[in-house]
Write an enzyme that holds these catalytic residues in place. Structure first.
Site, PDB file in Angstrom:
ATOM      1  N   TYR A 244       0.818  -1.220   0.000  1.00 54.27           N
ATOM      2  CA  TYR A 244       0.000   0.000   0.000  1.00 54.27           C
ATOM      3  C   TYR A 244       0.855   1.275   0.000  1.00 54.27           C
ATOM      4  CZ  TYR A 244       0.138  -0.185   5.211  1.00 54.27           C
ATOM      5  OH  TYR A 244       0.528  -0.221   6.522  1.00 54.27           O
TER       6      TYR A 244
ATOM      7  N   LYS B  60       5.433   4.889   4.259  1.00 55.51           N
ATOM      8  CA  LYS B  60       6.022   3.866   3.375  1.00 55.51           C
ATOM      9  C   LYS B  60       6.182   4.422   1.955  1.00 55.51           C
ATOM     10  CE  LYS B  60       6.066   0.213   6.275  1.00 55.51           C
ATOM     11  NZ  LYS B  60       7.275  -0.517   6.699  1.00 55.51           N
TER      12      LYS B  60
END
Ligand code: HXC
Ligand code: NAP
Length: 283
Positions: free
Chosen positions: A149, A164
């Site tokens: 994701y 991330k």
């Protein structure tokens, strides 16, 4: 999968190396001849992991308790690794924080707790590592542990998704900037792997069965499979791979494909459906 001496004498630091995927990587790196630095907040967790790894593989393991959100503590880890082993060849940015929450309910501090661990922590560790490698010469490898994701985004884990995604951008940026110093920067994007840390925070009761149905491979990942991939990316044989993010998720993130839901049909029903469509327009 690999020669027993694939990582012989390499010194590799793993943040979050005392638990879950970090621990699995540590075990495998040690079995292939690496010397390790394990770093996270809880000394007792690190000591236990280090003791078991030493016993199993005879590897040298240095434990360095720290919070990756503290840049000086991260710098100190690089120094203590160099004091003990004379050098640091590899860094795995694996430490992370995450939880499920409605985004509009999050406090600023909740957002910061995750982003500072994942994004800032990876930045502090990568730059401390690079300063050492550039001064020493001879190159090094950084491996960032992301998640799929990072590019699809995901509801209810927005701080983690933002962080991330930032680390993915950092992976590609630094791969270019530091190539001249012989530093490779790569990433691994895991799908769901059952670890205590992830499961207790992200898998409410009954959710795992649902999650399984959306994985084409029909199962969750095994931590040792991720560890093998990490060994490959850290090894000298991967010297020409940099700026890459390798997904390991049994096909999970590609389930967005328009007709992928049809894989749930048995072949006879699928054939009947396709034959009906082929026969032409219905009146
Ligand atoms: C909303 C929360 C919260 C929650 C904490 N906070 N937990 N808000 N929902 N569940 C808020 C707190 O109220 C506080 O804000 C702020 O976050 C900081 O909380 P602390 O407890 O002081 O944080 P800290 O000690 O820094 O701990 C960090 C942590 C914690 C991220 C909150 O969960 C942690 O230590 N996690 C480490 C391990 C981990 O998360 N592993 C899972 C990785 S799995 P206020 O405003 O009250 O001060 C993973 C998988 C991804 O990433 C992909 C799966 C497919
Ligand atoms: P985990 O066991 O909870 O690992 C997180 C580790 O990070 C812990 O060892 C923790 O140790 C350390 N850590 C957390 N905050 C820290 C901080 N501020 N400073 C230093 N260390 C810190 O979970 P995991 O599943 O193995 O996750 C490992 C990595 O894989 C993470 O990057 C995660 O995002 C990624 N990932 C996991 C999955 C999955 O399904 N398991 C999927 C995709 C990606 P301390 O508490 O001792 O600090």
């Amino acid at each position: 999968m690999f020669r027993d001496d694939l990582l012989r004498d390499k010194v590799i630091a793993i943040t979050g190396g005392g638990t879950g995927l970090g621990r699995s990587m540590a075990e495998r790196f040690a079995a292939l001849g690496a010397r390790l630095v394990l770093a996270s907040r809880r000394r007792e967790v690190l000591e236990r992991a280090a003791g078991e790894i030493r016993q199993r593989s005879g590897a040298e393991v240095l434990v360095h308790p720290l919070d990756v959100r503290d840049p000086q503590a991260v710098e100190a880890m690089v120094h203590s690794a160099c004091e003990r082993f004379g050098r640091l060849d590899g860094l795995v940015n694996n430490a992370a924080g995450n939880f499920l929450a409605r985004t509009e309910s999050l406090s600023a501090n909740a957002f910061d707790a995750v982003v500072r661990t994942v994004l800032h922590g990876s930045f502090y560790a990568s730059t401390a590592f690079a300063r050492h490698v550039i001064a020493r010469g001879g190159g090094g490898v950084i491996l960032n542990i992301l998640t799929t994701y990072a590019w699809t985004g995901s509801a209810f884990v927005v701080p983690s998704a933002c962080a991330k995604a930032g680390v993915l951008a950092m992976t590609r940026s630094l791969a270019v900037e530091w190539a001249r110093h012989g530093i490779r920067v790569n990433a691994i994007a895991p799908g769901p792997f059952p670890t205590e840390g992830a499961w207790q925070r992200l898998m409410p009761p009954g959710f795992a069965e649902q999650a399984l149905r959306r994985i084409p491979a029909g199962r969750f990942g095994r931590p040792e499979e991720l560890a093998e991939l990490a060994c490959f990316l850290l090894a000298d044989g991967a010297a020409y791979i940099t700026g890459e993010c390798v997904t390991i998720d049994g096909g999970r993130w590609l389930m967005a494909g328009e007709f992928n839901a049809l894989i749930g049909m048995d072949p006879a029903s699928a054939d009947a459906l396709f034959a009906m469509l082929r026969a032409g327009p219905r009146s």
